[in-house]
Design a protein around this motif. Structure first.
Motif, PDB file in Angstrom:
ATOM      1  N   GLU A  11      10.066  -3.217  -0.492  1.00  0.00           N
ATOM      2  CA  GLU A  11      11.393  -3.086  -1.111  1.00  0.00           C
ATOM      3  C   GLU A  11      11.477  -3.901  -2.391  1.00  0.00           C
ATOM      4  N   ASN A  12      11.004  -5.134  -2.308  1.00  0.00           N
ATOM      5  CA  ASN A  12      11.054  -6.000  -3.500  1.00  0.00           C
ATOM      6  C   ASN A  12      10.240  -5.423  -4.640  1.00  0.00           C
ATOM      7  N   ASN A  13       9.037  -4.982  -4.331  1.00  0.00           N
ATOM      8  CA  ASN A  13       8.181  -4.442  -5.379  1.00  0.00           C
ATOM      9  C   ASN A  13       8.764  -3.163  -5.977  1.00  0.00           C
ATOM     10  N   LEU A  14       9.297  -2.304  -5.123  1.00  0.00           N
ATOM     11  CA  LEU A  14       9.880  -1.060  -5.643  1.00  0.00           C
ATOM     12  C   LEU A  14      11.073  -1.371  -6.539  1.00  0.00           C
ATOM     13  N   ASN A  15      11.862  -2.364  -6.127  1.00  0.00           N
ATOM     14  CA  ASN A  15      12.998  -2.745  -6.954  1.00  0.00           C
ATOM     15  C   ASN A  15      12.542  -3.261  -8.310  1.00  0.00           C
ATOM     16  N   LYS A  16      11.448  -4.026  -8.299  1.00  0.00           N
ATOM     17  CA  LYS A  16      10.892  -4.536  -9.555  1.00  0.00           C
ATOM     18  C   LYS A  16      10.480  -3.370 -10.460  1.00  0.00           C
ATOM     19  N   ILE A  23      16.117   1.442 -14.031  1.00  0.00           N
ATOM     20  CA  ILE A  23      16.887   2.239 -13.058  1.00  0.00           C
ATOM     21  C   ILE A  23      17.486   1.263 -12.054  1.00  0.00           C
ATOM     22  N   SER A  24      18.770   1.419 -11.802  1.00  0.00           N
ATOM     23  CA  SER A  24      19.363   0.546 -10.784  1.00  0.00           C
ATOM     24  C   SER A  24      20.237   1.386  -9.874  1.00  0.00           C
ATOM     25  N   ASP A  25      20.732   0.730  -8.838  1.00  0.00           N
ATOM     26  CA  ASP A  25      21.661   1.398  -7.932  1.00  0.00           C
ATOM     27  C   ASP A  25      21.087   2.605  -7.209  1.00  0.00           C
ATOM     28  N   VAL A  26      19.812   2.558  -6.909  1.00  0.00           N
ATOM     29  CA  VAL A  26      19.256   3.640  -6.109  1.00  0.00           C
ATOM     30  C   VAL A  26      19.053   3.124  -4.694  1.00  0.00           C
ATOM     31  N   LYS A  27      19.744   3.732  -3.751  1.00  0.00           N
ATOM     32  CA  LYS A  27      19.675   3.242  -2.371  1.00  0.00           C
ATOM     33  C   LYS A  27      18.579   3.962  -1.595  1.00  0.00           C
ATOM     34  N   PHE A  28      17.350   3.614  -1.944  1.00  0.00           N
ATOM     35  CA  PHE A  28      16.223   4.258  -1.265  1.00  0.00           C
ATOM     36  C   PHE A  28      15.962   3.589   0.083  1.00  0.00           C
ATOM     37  N   SER A  64       3.217   5.235  -7.296  1.00  0.00           N
ATOM     38  CA  SER A  64       2.030   4.774  -6.599  1.00  0.00           C
ATOM     39  C   SER A  64       1.088   4.071  -7.578  1.00  0.00           C
ATOM     40  N   GLU A  65       0.964   4.649  -8.768  1.00  0.00           N
ATOM     41  CA  GLU A  65       0.097   4.050  -9.792  1.00  0.00           C
ATOM     42  C   GLU A  65       0.653   2.683 -10.219  1.00  0.00           C
ATOM     43  N   LYS A  66       1.948   2.647 -10.468  1.00  0.00           N
ATOM     44  CA  LYS A  66       2.573   1.388 -10.884  1.00  0.00           C
ATOM     45  C   LYS A  66       2.466   0.320  -9.812  1.00  0.00           C
ATOM     46  N   TYR A  67       2.486   0.785  -8.551  1.00  0.00           N
ATOM     47  CA  TYR A  67       2.466  -0.186  -7.447  1.00  0.00           C
ATOM     48  C   TYR A  67       1.161  -0.974  -7.419  1.00  0.00           C
ATOM     49  N   GLN A  68       0.099  -0.365  -7.955  1.00  0.00           N
ATOM     50  CA  GLN A  68      -1.203  -1.062  -7.975  1.00  0.00           C
ATOM     51  C   GLN A  68      -1.102  -2.403  -8.708  1.00  0.00           C
ATOM     52  N   HIS A  69      -0.182  -2.477  -9.652  1.00  0.00           N
ATOM     53  CA  HIS A  69      -0.096  -3.684 -10.464  1.00  0.00           C
ATOM     54  C   HIS A  69       0.842  -4.723  -9.861  1.00  0.00           C
ATOM     55  N   CYS A  70       1.484  -4.367  -8.784  1.00  0.00           N
ATOM     56  CA  CYS A  70       2.374  -5.328  -8.151  1.00  0.00           C
ATOM     57  C   CYS A  70       1.556  -6.321  -7.335  1.00  0.00           C
ATOM     58  N   SER A  71       2.093  -7.533  -7.223  1.00  0.00           N
ATOM     59  CA  SER A  71       1.418  -8.482  -6.355  1.00  0.00           C
ATOM     60  C   SER A  71       1.793  -8.128  -4.923  1.00  0.00           C
ATOM     61  N   SER A  72       0.783  -7.882  -4.125  1.00  0.00           N
ATOM     62  CA  SER A  72       1.103  -7.546  -2.739  1.00  0.00           C
ATOM     63  C   SER A  72       0.089  -8.190  -1.822  1.00  0.00           C
ATOM     64  N   THR A  73       0.597  -8.717  -0.741  1.00  0.00           N
ATOM     65  CA  THR A  73      -0.310  -9.359   0.207  1.00  0.00           C
ATOM     66  C   THR A  73      -0.476  -8.512   1.459  1.00  0.00           C
ATOM     67  N   LEU A  74       0.521  -7.699   1.765  1.00  0.00           N
ATOM     68  CA  LEU A  74       0.470  -6.984   3.040  1.00  0.00           C
ATOM     69  C   LEU A  74       0.159  -5.504   2.885  1.00  0.00           C
ATOM     70  N   VAL A  75       0.243  -4.998   1.639  1.00  0.00           N
ATOM     71  CA  VAL A  75      -0.040  -3.586   1.424  1.00  0.00           C
ATOM     72  C   VAL A  75      -1.464  -3.441   0.900  1.00  0.00           C
ATOM     73  N   LEU A  76      -2.227  -2.607   1.563  1.00  0.00           N
ATOM     74  CA  LEU A  76      -3.610  -2.397   1.163  1.00  0.00           C
ATOM     75  C   LEU A  76      -3.701  -1.319   0.099  1.00  0.00           C
ATOM     76  N   LYS A  77      -3.018  -0.196   0.354  1.00  0.00           N
ATOM     77  CA  LYS A  77      -3.001   0.870  -0.640  1.00  0.00           C
ATOM     78  C   LYS A  77      -1.757   1.729  -0.500  1.00  0.00           C
ATOM     79  N   THR A  78      -1.484   2.466  -1.562  1.00  0.00           N
ATOM     80  CA  THR A  78      -0.333   3.363  -1.529  1.00  0.00           C
ATOM     81  C   THR A  78      -0.841   4.782  -1.718  1.00  0.00           C
ATOM     82  N   LYS A  79      -0.048   5.726  -1.247  1.00  0.00           N
ATOM     83  CA  LYS A  79      -0.475   7.103  -1.402  1.00  0.00           C
ATOM     84  C   LYS A  79       0.744   7.994  -1.621  1.00  0.00           C
ATOM     85  N   ALA A  80       0.676   8.815  -2.665  1.00  0.00           N
ATOM     86  CA  ALA A  80       1.750   9.767  -2.908  1.00  0.00           C
ATOM     87  C   ALA A  80       1.450  11.022  -2.094  1.00  0.00           C
TER      88      ALA A  80
END
Length: 627
Positions: A11-16, A23-28, A64-80
């Motif tokens: 959630e934090n990374n997606l918000n970033k 983009i704001s105010d999207v209640k995903f 998914s591509e942008k997420y690669q650049h986020c700092s993440s400790t618990l997510v191994l990979k993302t997939k669209a």
RNA sequence: GGACUCGUUGCAUAGCUUGGAUAGUGCGAACGCUUGCGGAGCGUUAGGUCCCCGGUUCAAAUCCGGGCGAGCCCGCCA
């Protein structure tokens, strides 16, 4: 932190990322994924489709591509996913460690919704003139489970049982004892509450049809009950307290306990009604009717004229619903407490102290009121409860301070009705205490216990009888409790004597059995389970799925509290059991010839067992080590 | 007549609050799994107009409206 930690990280990374895109105010949503779609899923791309004028799939790929650049400790990979969902795969080595370590903490699963405020749960509240039947049990188990769950959510919970010891139903059995010559002792050693309900009550009300003079006698008795000093009231008090003691035995046997018993007779004698009556008059919540069908009465105005509800009759006496008003106000702490409290004469099996109201001012003062009140009553009373709720809303500014937790009734299957002597032409039948058409809770428990004893003996010929007794008790209680809460509150339970004895499939014994399996593995293992293990060894789908389910505990508790839904916990226990059985089937724990893998798996088994015990406790079920 | 609740496979149910991928589970039915940490278990197969009609939406079992069916409530009874 549990599984929720990976959700929050995402959630934090997606918000970033959305922030970077201005983009704001999207209640995903970010939710645990369905099987086959990774570990966590988000619908964020659907919500952006319109604004970005792209297909959800393209957006998911972009994110998914942008997420690669986020700092993440618990997510191994993302997939669209081609559907448009954005799916996440967890770093299980880290997540397993977090979840399994936390599961060993005492406070695992705790959530802080209540902020240590006080809440009242009232349930049971059965007229003390009969034994509890299977319909009452639904009320009792819902109420008890809810109060356990609320405690887990950091509420201070006061559990009340309202004893309507001065109503018509009590008057009925007093007519039986005083005027129809029923013996004050049950003739064949039958439990006294069963005797009063099955014999005295049913046969007395039957007599009203043939002997109309009894109606008058009853009316007089009812009047005498309100005056505490009358001989009749004293006699009735003796009788109802004996019935109550028997009813409490049934409840206690089902692992249900209370904090305080509130006697209606004392509420009446305390003068609480006239205080609240003055107050609601002052507040203009009720009006005196000068004309029309309710001439001379005090009424609460309804939405239209037809829905006006009489509170005080033209003869000055209060109606049934009127009695609920001072009690509701008392529960919310809105009026000076007229009661003192003394300990109930018998101890509850779990040693929780049980108090009861008294008007004797030498006894202790206590406070059993709450910021909020939950009253568990079946939904046939919804209309009256709605009146109380809206009245209380005018007294107390806290939103939803008074909640009526309704539930649908328990009916009898046509087969079961037939056994009890009523041919319903294939339809289910409403139970009726008056007509003697019901199944007593004690008898269902006894039947279940006998069957389980047989089953247990078959499996453990060597086991001594007191062990079998204890196991059968826990399974019988578990079965009964689970059946009462596993479905939604607003679904009717059609009770069938034969089907109720089923111990397979989605039942408590199924869940309890997985506990016995886990306990057996730990028992057979030579080593004590530890959390200092190599979590990277846990890779099998069945292992990860079990760990994931364990990690959902706090989220499930939150869900159950927010929706006042004990079913959520029942389902969670079942999910845990299913995940464990799959683990058990696919993965071996002992004698692997690989000590560190064995340790890692023992750790899962131990966590599972601890978590299951905690979750089952929230619905009042004990899992035996052997069965 | 009015209010409330429910309607998902032969039966019983989850999902509905917060719309999104492949509608999940149990009983029942058919078949299979035990020299193995306990078979009250596990796996496979068959079985679905998510009551009907309309609306909103890129998207409806899910939200809205209207029907139909079932239950329940509607006393100066409790």
């Amino acid at each position: 932190m549990t599984f929720k930690s990976i959700i929050e990280e995402i959630e934090n990374n997606l918000n970033k990322i959305l922030g970077e895109l201005s983009i704001s105010d999207v209640k995903f949503t970010v939710e645990p994924a369905k099987p086959g779609f990774g570990d966590v899923s988000s619908n964020v791309s659907f919500l952006l489709a319109k604004q970005l004028k792209k297909s959800p799939k393209d957006i998911a790929e972009m994110l998914s591509e942008k997420y690669q650049h986020c700092s993440s400790t618990l997510v191994l990979k993302t997939k669209a996913h081609q559907s448009g969902y954005l799916n996440f795969f967890a770093n299980w080595e880290k997540l397993s460690q977090m979840i399994l370590s936390e599961s060993h903490l005492h406070e695992f699963g705790d959530v802080d919704i209540g902020k240590n405020t006080t809440i009242v749960v009232e349930h049971t509240s059965v007229n003390p003139n009969k034994a509890l039947h299977i319909g009452h049990i639904r009320n009792i188990i819902i109420g008890d489970s809810i109060s356990r769950i609320l405690k887990k959510a950091n509420y201070k919970v006061n559990v009340l049982n309202y004893i309507d010891d001065s109503g018509l139903q009590v008057a009925d059995i007093i007519v039986g004892f005083k005027h129809l010559g029923f013996d004050q002792e049950s003739p064949d050693g039958k439990k006294f509450d069963h005797y009063c309900g099955d014999d005295v009550y049913v046969k007395t009300t039957e007599k009203y049809e043939s002997d109309s003079s009894l109606e008058n006698i009853r009316k007089n008795i009812l009047k005498e009950l309100e005056d505490g000093n009358s001989e009749t009231a004293k006699f009735a008090d003796k009788i109802t307290r004996r019935v109550l003691a028997n009813q409490l035995e049934t409840c206690w046997n089902l692992s249900v306990s209370y904090d305080c018993l509130n006697f209606e007779s004392q509420i009446i004698r305390s003068g609480l009604w006239s205080k609240i009556f003055d107050k609601i008059k002052e507040m203009n919540l009720i009006e005196f009717e000068d004309e029309g069908k309710n001439k001379g009465c005090w009424v609460i105005r309804g939405a239209d004229k037809d829905e006006d509800k009489v509170i005080v009759r033209s003869n000055g006496t209060a109606t049934y619903i009127a009695k609920d008003i001072p009690y509701a106000a008392w529960k919310l702490g809105l009026i000076d407490d007229p009661f003192h409290y003394q300990k109930y004469e018998k101890k509850q099996p779990n040693s929780r102290i049980l108090w009861q109201t008294t008007l004797d001012s030498n006894e202790s003062t206590k406070n059993f009121s709450g910021q909020k009140v939950i009253t568990v009553i079946d939904s046939r009373q919804a209309r009256l409860q709605k009146i109380i709720t809206s009245l209380m809303a005018k007294f107390k500014s806290v939103p939803d301070a008074y909640v009526h937790l309704g539930y649908e009734s328990v009916t009898l299957s046509s087969d079961t009705a037939k056994i009890l002597g009523l041919d319903t032409d294939g339809k289910q039948a409403q139970m009726s205490g008056r007509k003697g058409l019901y199944v007593n809770a004690d008898s269902v428990y006894d039947m279940l216990k006998e069957k389980i004893k047989d089953e247990t003996k078959k499996r453990h010929a060597e086991m001594d009888s007191s062990d079998i007794e204890e196991i059968a008790h826990n399974i019988a209680v578990g079965t009964l409790r689970y059946e009462m809460i596993k479905q939604d509150l607003d679904k009717i339970i059609t009770f069938d004597l034969t089907k109720s004895l089923s111990l397979d499939g989605d039942t408590a014994p199924y869940i309890q059995y997985t506990h016995a399996r886990a306990a057996r593995i730990l028992e057979k293992s030579k080593r004590a389970p530890s959390i200092n293990v190599d979590f990277s060894l846990l890779k099998e789908q069945a292992e990860l799925n079990l760990i994931k389910t364990i990690g959902m505990f706090d989220m499930q508790v939150r869900d159950a509290v927010n929706n006042l839904s004990p079913k959520v916990i029942a389902r969670y226990c079942h999910d845990l059991a299913v995940a464990f059985n799959s683990f058990y089937e696919h993965v071996k724990v002992l004698e692997l010839g690989d000590e560190s893998l064995e340790n890692s798996r023992l750790c899962i088994v131990d966590s599972f067992k601890i978590t299951l015990v905690k979750a089952l406790d929230l619905i009042g079920i004990v899992a035996p080590h052997r069965m």
